[in-house]
Structures are given as C-alpha cells and as structure tokens.
Design an enzyme around this catalytic site. Structure first.
Site, mmCIF file in Angstrom:
data_model
loop_
_atom_site.group_PDB
_atom_site.id
_atom_site.type_symbol
_atom_site.label_atom_id
_atom_site.label_comp_id
_atom_site.label_asym_id
_atom_site.label_seq_id
_atom_site.Cartn_x
_atom_site.Cartn_y
_atom_site.Cartn_z
ATOM 1 C CG HIS A 33 -1.982 1.030 1.214
ATOM 2 N ND1 HIS A 33 -2.004 2.105 2.086
ATOM 3 C CD2 HIS A 33 -3.077 1.178 0.425
ATOM 4 C CE1 HIS A 33 -3.055 2.864 1.831
ATOM 5 N NE2 HIS A 33 -3.723 2.338 0.832
ATOM 6 N NE ARG A 38 -11.433 10.557 3.746
ATOM 7 C CZ ARG A 38 -11.373 9.383 3.156
ATOM 8 N NH1 ARG A 38 -12.440 8.615 3.041
ATOM 9 N NH2 ARG A 38 -10.230 8.911 2.685
#
Length: 706
Positions: A439, A569
């Site tokens: 990732h 978020r």
C-alpha cells in the site's frame, strides 16, 4: 460500543462507517454548497453505500452463517450487527430520498432545470422523445422473457435492470394473458444515464434514460394494452477469496476471482416499491435471490450516475474553478531531477498539479544517465500517464521494476492490464509480497553522476493515479536526501528478497516491520513527558482509526495528561471525551470539496516536534498486513509549511464535524486569532501565496481540547 466494562469503550466499526457516509449526505443537504455539487455528493453517498453492501454487509452475512462457537469469538453477534446496520441504512436512505425529492429537485426547478418523467412531457416534447428513442435507444435494447424456457436469469453486478410487465393483450388467443421481461439498462452504450431535451426559452429539460424507455415502452409491445416498467439493481459480494501466496500463477488466480466477483453471492437487490408482486416473485424465481437480499429502493437506482448530470453551462451552480497552482520551487520547465538534487520539495495535489510526477518519470525515461526506475502501483488509472512513462523507460533500456498490487479492491482489472503491458515491454513486474498488500506509494530513480550512483525518490500519501489526484488531497515529497533514499531502496530490496528488514530503518517507519512498535514508542515518550508535568501532545490526521491496540494506547496517553487531537475523515472506533478514558482527546473530521486522503502524525517530543507523512491509517491491516511507509519531513521550511496546513484543518469552522456529525468551530484560541476558516479554501489561498509572508502558526493549545 463494547459491552464489557473491563474493556475500553469503542465505537462499532460498521456504525462509524455509516456515520461517515452521513457526513457525505450532509454535504448534499447543505444549501451553502452549490446545487450541482450537492447532486455529486448524492452520487458519492450512493456509490459509497454500494461498495459498503458489496464488502461489509456481504461479510456480515457470511459471518452470521458461522457456527455458534465461532461466532462467539467475534464479540458482537454478526446477525445483531447486520440488523443495526440495515436499520441505520434504512434511515439514511429515507433522508437521501427526502433530500433529493423535497429539496434538490425543487431547487433545480427554481434554477430553470427540470428533471422530468414521461408523465410531464408536453405534446412537442413527447414527439421529440419518441423520435430520439427510435434513433438512439431502440437498437440498444435486448429484453429477455422470463418464462418456462428461461431456466436462470443472471443479473450483472451494479447494473440497473428494467422489468416489463405486459398485460391486457389485444388478442388473448394469440398472446399470453400476461408476460414478464427484463433487460439491462444500456447506460454505457447510450453514452450516459441522462437525455437532455431541447430548451424551451430559458427552461432546461432533462430525463433519465429509464423514463425515455418508459415513455416509449408501449411502442415496443403494441400487442398489449398495458406495459408497466420498473427498475431493480443487484449488488454482489465483492470480497475476493484469494490465496495470499505469491506465485507464478497469482495473476491467473486474480482473474479467476474477478470472474467469481461478477457472479458472486447477492448482497442486496434493490427494487422499485411500485413493482407488482408478480414481477418480484418472477425475479426471485429466475435468479434464486432470497427474501433476505431484497431491499426496497426507489423508482431509480445507481445514483452514482449523477456524476454525469448535465451542467447546462451554469457556472454559478458549481464550485468556482480551482486551477492547479504552479509550484513555488519546482520548475515549470527544465529538469526536475536537477531541482530535486538541490533541495526537497513538497507537492500538494489537487491544489498543485500531479503532472510534476509524470514529468519526473518522463524525464527519467529519456535521461541517458538514469539506469533504474522502481515504483509501487496500488491503483493505476485506466489511461495512466504514469504507466505510459514506465513503458517508455523500459523501451529505452532502463531497468524498470514495478510492484503491482493485484489485490487493490475494485482496481484489479486496471492493475492487471498495465502489469501485463509492462511485462511485455521488458519491465520486471513483481506481484506483491506473500501475505501482505503493498500500500506504500514510492518511486525511486537511480542516476549515474560523477562516477557514482545518486538516488532520487518521490514518496506520497496518494496513488500514482492522475484521475484521483484531481480530487484527493494528498502530500508528496521529492527528495534526494541520501539517508532517506537509501532506506527507500531497502524497502524495494524487500520486494525482491522478502527478508525481514527490522532494524534497517533510521528515518522511515515501515510496516509490517516496526511501524506499530515505533508509533507505540513515540506515544510512550509523550506519556513520560506528561507524567513529568511537561507539555505533551499528539496530533493525528488519518482516514481511519480502527486498531484497538493503538486506540488503547491513545486512551492511556489521554489519561496520563497527553493532549490528543484527531482529524479523521472516515471511520473511527475511538470514543473521545469519555471520563476516565479519553477526557483529553478531541476528534473532528472534514468533508468538503476534495477528499481528505493525506495522513500525518505529529508528536510534541518536548518541543522538538516529530512529524511524519504516511500512506498508513491506524487500522489492523495497515499496521500488520500491509507494506506501508511513514516518512519524516526533514527540511525546516517544508515542516513549517505542513504544520501551517495542518493548523488550517485544526481551525476549520465551516466543514469540520465531530464523531457524532455535529458541526464544530475552531478552538477558542484559533477563533480569536483567525475568525471563520474553511480549511480547503484557505489551503488553496495559502499555497497560492507561498512566496509572501506565511500565516502565523497558532500555538499548541495550552488546555485540553473540549
């Protein structure tokens, strides 16, 4: 929340995700957001929910079928979680429908935009629609009769289908009394979901493609007196059961699994509530879909298609353009390698153009002194300029090494396409690491200079993807710092040798080796400072906080007196403000024009702040089952720049919400100093004015956040 008093209180992950998606819906409900942008937020909400059903709800359904003893080990009963989730989804869907029908549509009308159905057409419009149907739609239709000759009806994942219920035949002796047909709505072949009709004066008219077909359905079946048209959509289980073993045939396994995804178990069948029971029964019978997958929807499905809603050339209904800003230290023309050799640079997509990255790759592909290019690709764009630059480099004789993550959910197909092209061009393509996802976002360039090789790196929080770089707010670092680039090279070496790299990194924090341990050590240091009565604080900007051990560590820090500020978020399982657990933790998050995607970790460190930018959220998978990299910002000016931007987010008083979705203002100190702050707009202004005196950085709060 957890039920056992001996354990710290946590928020259920599923409910937290749904709470996040409600924040997206709040943007669609906000009258201060331009009207056509509100439609896009409805599209984002719908797209998010589709993915949630395909992944999380499908997983809960599978878990609920486990044996009792196995389920007991999971903590909360998956069936109970599923019930809670579906109840909350139902509430959100009601709010969604109310927002669209009772707010968005009337406001569109006041702006002279009319989304009309087949029932609203004037005689002239009906004539135009019928002609449009004959010329542009009829040949795209391919309905299937659901009769005894059809043994099984396969519904494609995420596609809208229309059902036709034919009754009242004009000649009953020749035709069945009733007939049921189904067909896929030809959105892609038509070129979009919406049909714009001719304007009438200042009034604009548009229809769903579905309603154009409804309007003309009788002409398709003239032998029947009544033709009823309804919509449905199936979402399938998107979890891939892929061996984590990396082998020569992994690509074949991925391809096979993608085919299984297309035919995966149904997760949700949305249907029009006006659909006659006979139609629903026929669909159940011919598809094998059970009652538990049936979810009452609305007349229309796939609201994500509103991304393609016409804008009618009305700029006041959209956000004002924010053209990418020129970078203050990277050259608009000339060598980016030479500029990086002189100093580090920070890139801030989408406020600044991602083209600097593709320019760097193209420069490296042409440069005769560049011998090697290594890169990690997690999500590759369909028309990737990055991949094309790598192809050019391979064809120019460079040693190109590409780490392609084939298990990047929903991007596997694009990744496979480019992996195969790069392989054919001579690139060394490596399909991940056994048991791990890759990732991290890294680029490393090797260049021969003065009889030795010099390394150049680009490290980022965002993907090497031009499309997402226009809407995802990320940070990227161009650097030739010899110690940083040496450690980046060590990470790339791991993709070749698979040897444990623990102890190899002085600057980078790398998962799965030492990222978790180093984060624990940094938190422990703040705890020691607090217990000695010294100032101690932690500021984290993340997309997600789910790892129970890290949450427990933050709780420990809070109760030791460390001030913890969280800017999150998406999902967060941490509960702030709980007496005896998290009294010193403040949490807020921003949903606005751009998707907040960057991660940053800040530790007070006794006045000598430590600052890391990272690809990793604080989730189990990121810390233990992925290759992730957190990198420090060493240049003092760039550190100040990042901290300025972080403080804008801390001060946001317009788009910042707490974990319960309540809008929150800035801290009292920040409000007194700055007034109202909308972080994303202020960020654009800040970066536009980098050459002028910077905004004064607010002091770290002296009191615990409230």
């Amino acid at each position: 929340m957890t039920n056992k008093s001996s354990q710290p209180q946590l928020l259920n992950r599923e409910i937290s995700w749904l709470t996040f998606n409600r924040r997206v819906l709040q943007e669609a409900q906000d009258p201060a957001v331009p009207l056509l942008e509100r439609l896009k937020f409805l599209a984002i909400f719908s797209s998010n929910l589709d993915e949630y059903f395909k992944v999380r709800v499908a997983t809960l359904r599978r878990l609920s079928k486990l044996k009792k003893k196995t389920k007991a080990k999971l903590g909360q009963d998956p069936a109970e979680q599923l019930s809670e989730v579906l109840a909350e989804v139902g509430r959100q869907q009601q709010a969604f429908g109310d927002t669209f029908r009772n707010h968005i549509l009337p406001e569109l009308g006041r702006e002279h935009i009319h989304l009309i159905t087949e029932h609203d057409l004037t005689a002239e419009q009906r004539t135009w629609v019928k002609q449009y149907f004959e010329e542009n739609v009829r040949d795209l239709l391919s309905p299937i009769i659901l009769d005894d000759n059809l043994h099984h009806l396969f519904l494609r994942d995420q596609s809208v289908y229309l059902t036709f219920y034919l009754t009242e035949p004009h000649n009953p002796q020749k035709h069945d009394e009733e007939r049921v047909l189904a067909m896929e709505l030809p959105t892609k072949r038509h070129g979009g979901r919406f049909v714009r009709l001719p304007d009438v004066g200042t009034e604009h008219y548009v229809m769903f493609l579905d309603d154009v077909i409804r309007c003309c359905a009788a002409a398709l079946y003239p032998s029947y007196g009544k033709v009823q048209v309804h919509a449905l959509k199936l979402s399938r289980d998107a979890e891939l059961d892929i061996d984590e073993e990396v082998s020569d045939n992994l690509l074949a396994k991925i391809k096979s699994s993608l085919q299984k995804r297309a035919t995966g178990f149904p997760a949700r069948l949305l249907y029009d509530p006006a659909m006659p029971e006979a139609i629903l029964q026929a669909i159940e019978r011919k598809t094998g879909i059970g009652k538990e997958e049936l979810v009452e929807g609305s007349r229309y499905h796939n609201f994500r298609d509103f991304f393609g809603f016409p804008d009618f050339g009305l700029p006041h209904l959209q956000y004002a353009p924010m053209p990418p800003l020129p970078h203050p230290t990277l050259p608009r023309t000339g060598s980016l390698l030479a500029a990086t050799a002189r100093r580090d640079h920070l890139l801030h997509p989408p406020y600044q153009s991602f083209d600097y990255v593709t320019r760097l790759l193209n420069e490296a592909a042409r440069d005769p002194q560049v011998s090697d290019i290594s890169i990690t690709l997690y999500r590759v764009g369909g028309k990737s300029a990055v991949a094309k630059a790598l192809l050019k480099a391979a064809k120019n004789g460079k040693q190109v090494t590409v780490i392609v993550e084939l298990k990047a959910r929903f991007d596997e197909e694009s990744n496979m396409f480019w992996a195969e092209k790069l392989q054919k061009a001579g690139a060394n393509v490596i399909y991940g690491v056994p048991g791990l996802k890759v990732h991290s976002k890294m680029l490393l360039i090797t260049r021969a200079e003065e009889e030795h090789n010099r390394l150049y790196a680009y490290l980022s929080t965002g993907n090497f993807n031009e499309a997402t770089s226009e809407v995802y707010a990320d940070y990227g670092l161009f650097t030739a710092h010899p110690e940083i680039t040496r450690e980046v090279a060590e990470v790339f070496r791991y993709f070749h040798d698979h040897l444990d790299k623990t102890g190899q990194f002085r600057h980078l924090l790398v998962a799965p080796f030492e990222l978790r341990q180093q984060l624990n050590a940094l938190i422990d240091h703040e705890i020691k400072l607090a217990r000695k009565g010294k100032e101690a604080y932690i500021i984290l900007k993340l997309n997600a906080l789910q790892d129970e051990r890290m949450i427990g560590k933050l709780y420990e820090a809070s109760e030791a007196g460390v001030r913890v500020e969280l800017l999150i978020r998406g999902i967060s399982c941490l509960l702030p403000g709980v007496p005896g657990q998290s009294t010193n933790i403040q949490q807020r998050g921003i949903v606005d024009r751009f998707l907040e995607h960057a991660r940053m970790y800040v530790f007070g460190n006794g006045g000598d702040e430590k600052l890391y930018v990272a690809s990793a959220d604080w989730m189990n998978r990121n810390l233990d089952r992925r290759v992730e990299v957190a990198f420090p910002i060493l240049d003092p000016d760039l550190r100040a720049e990042l901290l300025d931007l972080l403080n804008l987010q801390r001060q946001d008083s317009v788009k910042s919400r707490d974990w319960q979705n309540n809008f929150v203002g800035p801290t009292q100190e920040a409000a007194a100093a700055e007034g109202e702050v909308r972080a994303q707009f202020e960020t654009y202004a800040y970066l536009a004015a980098l050459g002028r005196p910077a905004r004064k950085r607010p002091a770290t709060p002296k009191k615990a956040p409230k």
